[in-house]
Design a protein around this motif. Sequence first.
Motif, mmCIF file in Angstrom:
data_model
loop_
_atom_site.group_PDB
_atom_site.id
_atom_site.type_symbol
_atom_site.label_atom_id
_atom_site.label_comp_id
_atom_site.label_asym_id
_atom_site.label_seq_id
_atom_site.Cartn_x
_atom_site.Cartn_y
_atom_site.Cartn_z
ATOM 1 N N THR A 1 33.912 35.665 28.469
ATOM 2 C CA THR A 1 34.406 36.811 29.241
ATOM 3 C C THR A 1 35.014 37.865 28.325
ATOM 4 O OG1 THR A 1 34.920 35.310 31.069
ATOM 5 C CG2 THR A 1 35.872 37.515 31.149
ATOM 6 N N GLY A 2 35.768 37.426 27.313
ATOM 7 C CA GLY A 2 36.351 38.379 26.364
ATOM 8 C C GLY A 2 35.288 39.170 25.625
ATOM 9 N N ILE A 3 34.222 38.480 25.211
ATOM 10 C CA ILE A 3 33.126 39.179 24.520
ATOM 11 C C ILE A 3 32.470 40.191 25.458
ATOM 12 C CG2 ILE A 3 30.842 38.880 23.506
ATOM 13 C CD1 ILE A 3 31.788 36.180 22.427
ATOM 14 N N ALA A 4 32.232 39.797 26.694
ATOM 15 C CA ALA A 4 31.613 40.699 27.676
ATOM 16 C C ALA A 4 32.481 41.934 27.890
ATOM 17 C CB ALA A 4 31.381 39.961 28.984
ATOM 18 N N VAL A 5 33.806 41.716 28.011
ATOM 19 C CA VAL A 5 34.719 42.848 28.207
ATOM 20 C C VAL A 5 34.701 43.766 26.984
ATOM 21 C CG1 VAL A 5 37.148 43.495 28.448
ATOM 22 C CG2 VAL A 5 36.211 41.647 29.844
ATOM 23 N N SER A 6 34.660 43.184 25.777
ATOM 24 C CA SER A 6 34.657 44.016 24.565
ATOM 25 C C SER A 6 33.393 44.859 24.472
ATOM 26 C CB SER A 6 34.811 43.130 23.323
ATOM 27 O OG SER A 6 33.665 42.315 23.126
ATOM 28 N N PHE A 7 32.252 44.292 24.866
ATOM 29 C CA PHE A 7 31.019 45.088 24.867
ATOM 30 C C PHE A 7 31.076 46.180 25.925
ATOM 31 C CE2 PHE A 7 29.032 41.682 22.345
ATOM 32 C CZ PHE A 7 28.319 42.455 21.449
ATOM 33 N N GLY A 8 31.738 45.895 27.056
ATOM 34 C CA GLY A 8 31.922 46.921 28.070
ATOM 35 C C GLY A 8 32.779 48.065 27.555
ATOM 36 N N LEU A 9 33.871 47.722 26.839
ATOM 37 C CA LEU A 9 34.719 48.761 26.251
ATOM 38 C C LEU A 9 33.947 49.576 25.216
ATOM 39 C CD1 LEU A 9 38.102 46.865 25.756
ATOM 40 C CD2 LEU A 9 37.558 48.585 27.479
ATOM 41 N N ARG A 10 33.114 48.896 24.434
ATOM 42 C CA ARG A 10 32.327 49.611 23.429
ATOM 43 C C ARG A 10 31.410 50.632 24.085
ATOM 44 N NH1 ARG A 10 27.212 48.974 21.175
ATOM 45 N NH2 ARG A 10 27.025 49.731 19.022
ATOM 46 N N ALA A 11 30.789 50.238 25.214
ATOM 47 C CA ALA A 11 29.911 51.174 25.920
ATOM 48 C C ALA A 11 30.698 52.388 26.409
ATOM 49 C CB ALA A 11 29.238 50.462 27.091
ATOM 50 N N SER B 1 42.506 42.921 33.132
ATOM 51 C CA SER B 1 42.718 42.325 34.462
ATOM 52 C C SER B 1 41.544 41.427 34.846
ATOM 53 C CB SER B 1 42.902 43.428 35.509
ATOM 54 O OG SER B 1 44.036 44.225 35.214
ATOM 55 N N PHE B 2 40.327 41.914 34.604
ATOM 56 C CA PHE B 2 39.139 41.115 34.898
ATOM 57 C C PHE B 2 39.111 39.860 34.053
ATOM 58 C CE2 PHE B 2 34.708 40.101 33.718
ATOM 59 C CZ PHE B 2 34.235 39.706 34.963
ATOM 60 N N TRP B 3 39.438 40.004 32.778
ATOM 61 C CA TRP B 3 39.446 38.863 31.853
ATOM 62 C C TRP B 3 40.467 37.815 32.296
ATOM 63 C CZ3 TRP B 3 41.020 39.370 25.984
ATOM 64 C CH2 TRP B 3 40.681 38.187 25.311
ATOM 65 N N THR B 4 41.645 38.275 32.621
ATOM 66 C CA THR B 4 42.692 37.339 33.073
ATOM 67 C C THR B 4 42.302 36.654 34.380
ATOM 68 O OG1 THR B 4 44.375 38.749 32.036
ATOM 69 C CG2 THR B 4 45.143 37.140 33.678
ATOM 70 N N TYR B 5 41.726 37.414 35.303
ATOM 71 C CA TYR B 5 41.311 36.849 36.584
ATOM 72 C C TYR B 5 40.254 35.763 36.393
ATOM 73 C CZ TYR B 5 39.319 36.534 41.273
ATOM 74 O OH TYR B 5 38.848 36.065 42.481
ATOM 75 N N MET B 6 39.297 35.995 35.487
ATOM 76 C CA MET B 6 38.264 34.996 35.222
ATOM 77 C C MET B 6 38.867 33.732 34.609
ATOM 78 S SD MET B 6 35.419 36.089 36.351
ATOM 79 C CE MET B 6 34.310 34.912 35.579
ATOM 80 N N LYS B 7 39.825 33.896 33.714
ATOM 81 C CA LYS B 7 40.488 32.724 33.138
ATOM 82 C C LYS B 7 41.271 31.963 34.211
ATOM 83 C CE LYS B 7 42.467 35.094 29.738
ATOM 84 N NZ LYS B 7 43.277 35.365 28.512
ATOM 85 N N TRP B 8 41.863 32.700 35.146
ATOM 86 C CA TRP B 8 42.689 32.098 36.194
ATOM 87 C C TRP B 8 41.832 31.274 37.151
ATOM 88 C CZ3 TRP B 8 45.121 35.115 40.830
ATOM 89 C CH2 TRP B 8 46.030 34.286 41.498
ATOM 90 N N ILE B 9 40.778 31.897 37.706
ATOM 91 C CA ILE B 9 39.986 31.187 38.705
ATOM 92 C C ILE B 9 39.172 30.062 38.072
ATOM 93 C CG2 ILE B 9 39.890 33.204 40.223
ATOM 94 C CD1 ILE B 9 36.992 33.610 39.321
#
Length: 347
Positions: free
Chosen positions: A38-48, A74-82
Motif C-alpha cells: 500500500t505504501g508503494i502504491a501511495v508513493s507512485f500515486g504521489l509521483r503521478a 489516510s488511505f495507507w493507514t486505513y488499509m493497515k487498520w482494516i
Amino acid sequence: MQASGWLAYAVVIEVAIKLPNADPLRTDLLHLLVDVVTGIAVSFGLRAIYLRSWSFHLLWRFSLGIGGIVIGSSFWTYMKWISLLALQGQPGFYISWYDFGTWQLASVGILLAWTGSYFGIKYYLLLQRENRRTYEAMAQAKEAQIRMLHYQLSPHFMFNALNSISTLVHLEQNKSAATMLDQLAKFLRYSLDIDPLALIPLQMEVEAMQNYLSIEQTRFGDRLAVEFQIEPEVAQALVPSMLLQPLVENVIKYVISPSIDGGKIAIAAKAESDSLVITVVDDGPGIAEGANGEVNISGGIGLQNIASRLDTLFGNRGSIDLSNLPQGGAQVRLCIPLQYGHSKVVA
C-alpha cells in the motif's frame, strides 16, 4: 531507490515494531506485506500528482502536495487498520482511535520524507541538466570564438602575401614570384589543415613560421634576418596553432618593411616553472609609448587577436606583454601553461 527505501522500511517495521509484539508470524508477514504494498502504491500515486503539477505555480504545487500527502497517508493507514482487523480474526479485537492517530502521524511523516527525497532528487537532476546545458553553451560559444579569431588571420595574411607576389610579378621577378607562390601554398595548406581549436607541438608551429619567413625572405632578401632559439625540452610543448604568425607579421610590417637596412627577428622559447614563455624580439625603433610610458596592444588587430585567443583558451594562465628593450627594439612576451602530449582540441 524505491526498492531500497521500501525494503529498509519493511526491515525497520519488522525488527523494531512487529517482532517485539510477538505477533503470529503469518499474520505479521501478511500485514507487513499489505503495509509495504500500500505504501508503494501511495508513493507512485504521489509521483503521478507531482509530475502533473510540475508546470503549475509553486503555491498550487505545494497545495497539491500537501493534499496528496494527507489523502495518501489516510488511505495507507486505513488499509493497515482494516487488514490487521481482518487478519487477527479474534472476537472483541479492536484498534483504538489513539492507535489509528499514531499510525496516521507515522504515515504522514514517512510520506513527507519520501516527498522531500523526491523533490530533492528532482531539483538536483534539473540543476545538473541546467549546468550541463550551460557548459555546452559556453563550450560552443568558446569554439565559435576561437574559430572566428583563427580564421580572422587568413584574409589579413593573404592580402599581404598576394600583394608581395603581385609586386614581384610587376618587377618581372618571375622566378621569385613562383617560389613565393609555392611557399605560400605550403603555408596555407598548414593554416587550413590545422584545427583552429587544436593545441599543437611548438616544433610544428616553428616549422610553419620558418616556411612563412621564407616567403617574406623571397621579398626582402638580405634585409630580413631571422634567428630561432628554441630550447630542446620545450620543442614538443603544446601551443595554439598560428600563434606566432601575427607577431612576426607585425615586425615585418612595422620594422623590416619601412627600414632601408631591414632588421632582425629573434624568436625564442623556454620553460619557466610550469609555464612556456615565447618571445619575439626585433631590433627596430621600438613601440610608441603612451602618456604614462606604457606600451599596450590596442593598436594592432593581430596582437588583440592573440590576446583574445589566450584569454579564451587559458584564462588568467595565458598572457601577452609588450615592452621596449633598453638596447633598442621591442619584445613581445607570450606566457601559456606548459603542457605536453599529442595534438589535442581545446573547446
